[in-house]
Structure formats: structure tokens, C-alpha cells
Scaffold this motif. Structure first.
Motif, PDB file in Angstrom:
ATOM      1  N   GLY A   1      19.230 -10.600   9.054  1.00  0.00           N
ATOM      2  CA  GLY A   1      19.212 -11.403  10.266  1.00  0.00           C
ATOM      3  C   GLY A   1      18.249 -10.851  11.289  1.00  0.00           C
ATOM      4  N   ILE A   2      17.853 -11.707  12.195  1.00  0.00           N
ATOM      5  CA  ILE A   2      16.909 -11.288  13.225  1.00  0.00           C
ATOM      6  C   ILE A   2      17.657 -11.038  14.522  1.00  0.00           C
ATOM      7  CG2 ILE A   2      14.938 -11.994  14.642  1.00  0.00           C
ATOM      8  CD1 ILE A   2      13.949 -13.647  12.398  1.00  0.00           C
ATOM      9  N   GLN A  24       7.418  -5.590  26.800  1.00  0.00           N
ATOM     10  CA  GLN A  24       7.006  -5.588  25.406  1.00  0.00           C
ATOM     11  C   GLN A  24       7.997  -6.355  24.542  1.00  0.00           C
ATOM     12  OE1 GLN A  24       6.646  -1.757  23.602  1.00  0.00           O
ATOM     13  NE2 GLN A  24       4.905  -2.381  22.370  1.00  0.00           N
ATOM     14  N   LEU A  25       7.456  -7.151  23.651  1.00  0.00           N
ATOM     15  CA  LEU A  25       8.295  -7.906  22.733  1.00  0.00           C
ATOM     16  C   LEU A  25       8.681  -6.974  21.584  1.00  0.00           C
ATOM     17  CD1 LEU A  25       9.160 -10.849  22.002  1.00  0.00           C
ATOM     18  CD2 LEU A  25       7.043 -10.972  20.692  1.00  0.00           C
ATOM     19  N   LYS A  26       9.994  -6.824  21.379  1.00  0.00           N
ATOM     20  CA  LYS A  26      10.492  -5.900  20.357  1.00  0.00           C
ATOM     21  C   LYS A  26      11.560  -6.610  19.564  1.00  0.00           C
ATOM     22  CE  LYS A  26      10.672  -1.213  22.264  1.00  0.00           C
ATOM     23  NZ  LYS A  26      11.510  -0.145  22.742  1.00  0.00           N
ATOM     24  N   PHE A  27      11.521  -6.542  18.270  1.00  0.00           N
ATOM     25  CA  PHE A  27      12.651  -7.123  17.544  1.00  0.00           C
ATOM     26  C   PHE A  27      12.920  -6.400  16.236  1.00  0.00           C
ATOM     27  CE2 PHE A  27       8.880  -9.725  17.364  1.00  0.00           C
ATOM     28  CZ  PHE A  27       8.644  -9.959  16.020  1.00  0.00           C
ATOM     29  N   GLY A  28      14.181  -6.509  15.807  1.00  0.00           N
ATOM     30  CA  GLY A  28      14.601  -5.854  14.576  1.00  0.00           C
ATOM     31  C   GLY A  28      14.840  -6.889  13.491  1.00  0.00           C
ATOM     32  N   ILE A  29      14.226  -6.676  12.320  1.00  0.00           N
ATOM     33  CA  ILE A  29      14.493  -7.521  11.149  1.00  0.00           C
ATOM     34  C   ILE A  29      14.638  -6.605   9.948  1.00  0.00           C
ATOM     35  CG2 ILE A  29      13.650  -9.416   9.696  1.00  0.00           C
ATOM     36  CD1 ILE A  29      11.662 -10.117  11.872  1.00  0.00           C
ATOM     37  N   ASP A  30      15.731  -6.788   9.191  1.00  0.00           N
ATOM     38  CA  ASP A  30      15.906  -6.034   7.931  1.00  0.00           C
ATOM     39  C   ASP A  30      15.652  -4.537   8.095  1.00  0.00           C
ATOM     40  OD1 ASP A  30      16.392  -8.414   6.707  1.00  0.00           O
ATOM     41  OD2 ASP A  30      14.328  -8.716   6.048  1.00  0.00           O
ATOM     42  N   TYR A  34       9.871  -4.129  15.022  1.00  0.00           N
ATOM     43  CA  TYR A  34       8.528  -4.631  15.293  1.00  0.00           C
ATOM     44  C   TYR A  34       8.290  -4.591  16.798  1.00  0.00           C
ATOM     45  CZ  TYR A  34       8.670  -6.355  10.529  1.00  0.00           C
ATOM     46  OH  TYR A  34       8.757  -6.425   9.165  1.00  0.00           O
ATOM     47  N   LYS A  35       7.105  -4.116  17.199  1.00  0.00           N
ATOM     48  CA  LYS A  35       6.755  -4.113  18.625  1.00  0.00           C
ATOM     49  C   LYS A  35       5.391  -4.752  18.782  1.00  0.00           C
ATOM     50  CE  LYS A  35       7.223   0.343  19.503  1.00  0.00           C
ATOM     51  NZ  LYS A  35       7.388   1.596  20.266  1.00  0.00           N
ATOM     52  N   VAL A  80       4.969  -1.540  13.362  1.00  0.00           N
ATOM     53  CA  VAL A  80       6.288  -1.657  12.745  1.00  0.00           C
ATOM     54  C   VAL A  80       6.737  -0.268  12.310  1.00  0.00           C
ATOM     55  CG1 VAL A  80       5.262  -2.171  10.474  1.00  0.00           C
ATOM     56  CG2 VAL A  80       7.642  -2.810  10.924  1.00  0.00           C
ATOM     57  N   SER A  81       8.039  -0.033  12.408  1.00  0.00           N
ATOM     58  CA  SER A  81       8.603   1.245  11.948  1.00  0.00           C
ATOM     59  C   SER A  81       9.967   0.961  11.331  1.00  0.00           C
ATOM     60  CB  SER A  81       8.757   2.213  13.121  1.00  0.00           C
ATOM     61  OG  SER A  81       9.603   1.641  14.111  1.00  0.00           O
ATOM     62  N   ASN A  82      10.430   1.901  10.507  1.00  0.00           N
ATOM     63  CA  ASN A  82      11.778   1.761   9.956  1.00  0.00           C
ATOM     64  C   ASN A  82      12.793   2.161  11.008  1.00  0.00           C
ATOM     65  OD1 ASN A  82      10.964   0.907   7.407  1.00  0.00           O
ATOM     66  ND2 ASN A  82      10.593   3.019   6.753  1.00  0.00           N
ATOM     67  N   ASN A  83      13.944   1.521  10.972  1.00  0.00           N
ATOM     68  CA  ASN A  83      15.048   1.935  11.842  1.00  0.00           C
ATOM     69  C   ASN A  83      15.504   3.314  11.369  1.00  0.00           C
ATOM     70  OD1 ASN A  83      17.381   2.229  13.293  1.00  0.00           O
ATOM     71  ND2 ASN A  83      18.527   0.654  12.195  1.00  0.00           N
ATOM     72  N   PHE A  84      15.463   4.307  12.254  1.00  0.00           N
ATOM     73  CA  PHE A  84      15.803   5.669  11.818  1.00  0.00           C
ATOM     74  C   PHE A  84      17.298   5.979  11.931  1.00  0.00           C
ATOM     75  CE2 PHE A  84      14.066   5.847  16.153  1.00  0.00           C
ATOM     76  CZ  PHE A  84      15.152   6.357  16.851  1.00  0.00           C
ATOM     77  N   LEU A  85      18.088   5.040  12.444  1.00  0.00           N
ATOM     78  CA  LEU A  85      19.517   5.309  12.586  1.00  0.00           C
ATOM     79  C   LEU A  85      20.251   5.027  11.275  1.00  0.00           C
ATOM     80  CD1 LEU A  85      20.148   3.659  16.073  1.00  0.00           C
ATOM     81  CD2 LEU A  85      20.035   6.108  15.570  1.00  0.00           C
ATOM     82  N   GLN A  86      21.141   5.935  10.897  1.00  0.00           N
ATOM     83  CA  GLN A  86      22.001   5.715   9.733  1.00  0.00           C
ATOM     84  C   GLN A  86      23.175   4.848  10.165  1.00  0.00           C
ATOM     85  OE1 GLN A  86      20.945   6.921   6.759  1.00  0.00           O
ATOM     86  NE2 GLN A  86      19.210   7.588   8.011  1.00  0.00           N
TER      87      GLN A  86
END
Length: 302
Positions: A1-2, A24-30, A34-35, A80-86
Motif C-alpha cells: 500500500g501507499i 518535500q514530497l515524501k512517500f513510502g511504498i513497499d 521516495y523523496k 529512494v532508500s529502503n526503510n531501515f526500521l525492522q
């Protein structure tokens, strides 16, 4: 989900000197973040910063890739970067820690102190709340790196810790360096201006607007921490040239070359990796955890 987040100046802004730059436009997908670029070439700066970190002694950092971002029929450059939180972990900014424990902003707690007192007070506060005993070294490495890349946006929402599921805390990897390398071409650093003329005008955050004063103060207390290998920026970001063009590419290289001369003490071929989360043993972690549960200034509303 977005999950869509559009961050603007009202988000986490805590008054002058402590507020963030930009919408800044920032969003999380999968599980990726993304920034989109907003004030200039933040994505290129973020990418260049992570290429430098790759060559540094900092083990915990967030690698960024350049990315074209399509949103509402517009396309933006960005990263783009990976979400670093477990799973079960939460990112808690320094600002939120203070709000939860002291019911005050960091600025309100620290503003009466001199710079010499502000940094150790901040470190002591964060250590008391989180039990992270090397936080002084951590903040030093962060501010030294900021000075090296001229990151002008290290406000108290850009300094954070990770809260684990069991309520203990860990150090946060180095991330969010998009306001480095004179990336704000819209307001402060137009591309047609001379790079070297602009460098001297960059203001630091969050303890002083002078990079060197912050770094000096940290070093006296906690020692020099940041080290980076002899590194030729010109070889690394060929992708920056492709996406952003020659001017941005050249400017990032010029800033890096200049800063390398300004801070020769950071450059070394003998790099010993520093991992903040491995700095203490399991046994030590246990005692820290118990210490946290014993002395609670107030129950935090995090």
C-alpha cells in the motif's frame, strides 16, 4: 500500500533556527521511501552523501539511489532508500523525545545555555532518556559529517533514535542529507553563482550556525570520530551527470574537493569501521534496559 506524506514547513518546525527546509514530497511504498526534489537537487546530494558514507568509517547509514518519481501527472528527480526500521521499531526524533519527557521543545530546554553547555546537556538528556551511552560520539560523527558535506538542515527532527519493540533504544543510521552540497538552488544557492563564493555563507544547525564551532565543541568532549578514505568524487556520481547535468555534477565535486582541503583530518587510508549499535555487549544492553525502566522522568507519550 501507499502512504502519502507531504511534508511542509509546519511539520515538526520548532521556530527559527530549528525549522526544516521545504515542502518535500515524501512517500513510502513497499518498504521503500521516495523523496522528490523540491528546492533543487536534494536527490543528487543525498546520493553523493551516501557514496561518501560508503567510503567512510560509519557502518550505519542509509544508501540512497537516484530515482525519477511520478506523482499526480508530474515527474520529479529524487531519490529512494529502503526503510531501515525492522517490524516493531519506531523512529523517534530528538524533538519528540524532549516533548515526551520534558513537555518542552529542545530549543526551550537548551536556549539558555552557551554552546559549550548546550551540546553536553543535549547528549546527557538523550542518554538519560534512551540509555545510549555513546550518544556523544554519535552526535560528533553526525556533525563532523555535516561539516564535511555542508549539510545545513540537521535540525532536531533530523537527529533521531530508534525505539525497539521491547522499549529499549538503538542508534539510528545516518540519513537525510539532502540539504548538503549547496542543493537549494531555488532560494540560497543558484547554479549560476560561484561555488566557492557560496560555501562560506552556508549556516550549520542545530547548536550553532557555525560548522567549525559545533565540531570543535564536540571534539573537545568526545574526540574526532569521522574518517573517510581518499576518495575521488568525480568517479562516483556519473549518474548525477546523466540525470542532473554537468553544472550540478561539477558543483558537488567542487564542494567535496574544497571540504577535503578544509578538513584534512577526516581523510585517512586507515579506516576502522565504527558501528554504534555494536558498541556494547548483550549484558550491557540488559543493564541499560533495566536502568531505563527504573528511572522515568515522566511516562512518555510517544
Amino acid at each position: 500500500g501507499i502512504i502519502m506524506y507531504v511534508f511542509n514547513n509546519t511539520d515538526g518546525s520548532t521556530g527559527s533556527g530549528y525549522s526544516s527546509k521545504g515542502n518535500q514530497l515524501k512517500f513510502g511504498i513497499d518498504n521503500k521511501w521516495y523523496k522528490a526534489d523540491f528546492l533543487g537537487y536534494e536527490g543528487a546530494a543525498e546520493y553523493a552523501a551516501s557514496k561518501l558514507l560508503e567510503q567512510s568509517n560509519i557502518m550505519e547509514y542509509v544508501p540512497y539511489q537516484l530515482e525519477m518519481i511520478a506523482y499526480n501527472g508530474h515527474s520529479f528527480n529524487g531519490c529512494v532508500s529502503n526503510n531501515f526500521l525492522q517490524p516493531g521499531q519506531r523512529l523517534i526524533t530528538a524533538e519528540r523525545l524532549y516533548q515526551a519527557y520534558y513537555n518542552k521543545s529542545v530549543k526551550e530546554v537548551l536556549e539558555k545555555s552557551s554552546l559549550q553547555d548546550r551540546i553536553p546537556k543535549f547528549v546527557e538528556d538523550v542518554t538519560n532518556i534512551t540509555g545510549l551511552e555513546n550518544f556523544g560520539k554519535y552526535i560528533t560523527i553526525l556533525l563532523e559529517f555535516d561539516a564535511y558535506i555542508l549539510n545545513e538542515d540537521r535540525h532536531f527532527h533530523n537527529i533521531a533514535v530508534i525505539q525497539n519493540e521491547d522499549k529499549s533504544f538503538s542508534y539510528c543510521p545516518v540519513f537525510d542529507n539532502g540539504a548538503a552540497f549547496l542543493s537549494d538552488t531555488r532560494n540560497d544557492y543558484p547554479l549560476e553563482k560561484n561555488t566557492y563564493g557560496l560555501i562560506s555563507g552556508v549556516k550549520a544547525k542545530p547548536f550553532s550556525n557555525d560548522f567549525d564551532k559545533q565540531v570543535e565543541c564536540c571534539r573537545k568532549l568526545y574526540g574526532t570520530q569521522f574518517k573517510v578514505k581518499q576518495f575521488n568524487m568525480k568517479e562516483a556520481p556519473a549518474e548525477i551527470k546523466e540525470i542532473y547535468g554537468d553544472k550540478v555534477y561539477t558543483r558537488i565535486c567542487e564542494v567535496e574537493e574544497h571540504q577535503k582541503m578544509m578538513y584534512p583530518e577526516f581523510v585517512s587510508d586507515d579506516i576502522k569501521p565504527v558501528s554504534f549499535n555494536d558498541m556494547f555487549s548483550e549484558e550491557k544492553k540488559e543493564t541499560i534496559k533495566n536502568k531505563i525502566h527504573q528511572k522515568k522522568p515522566r511516562s512518555p507519550k510517544l
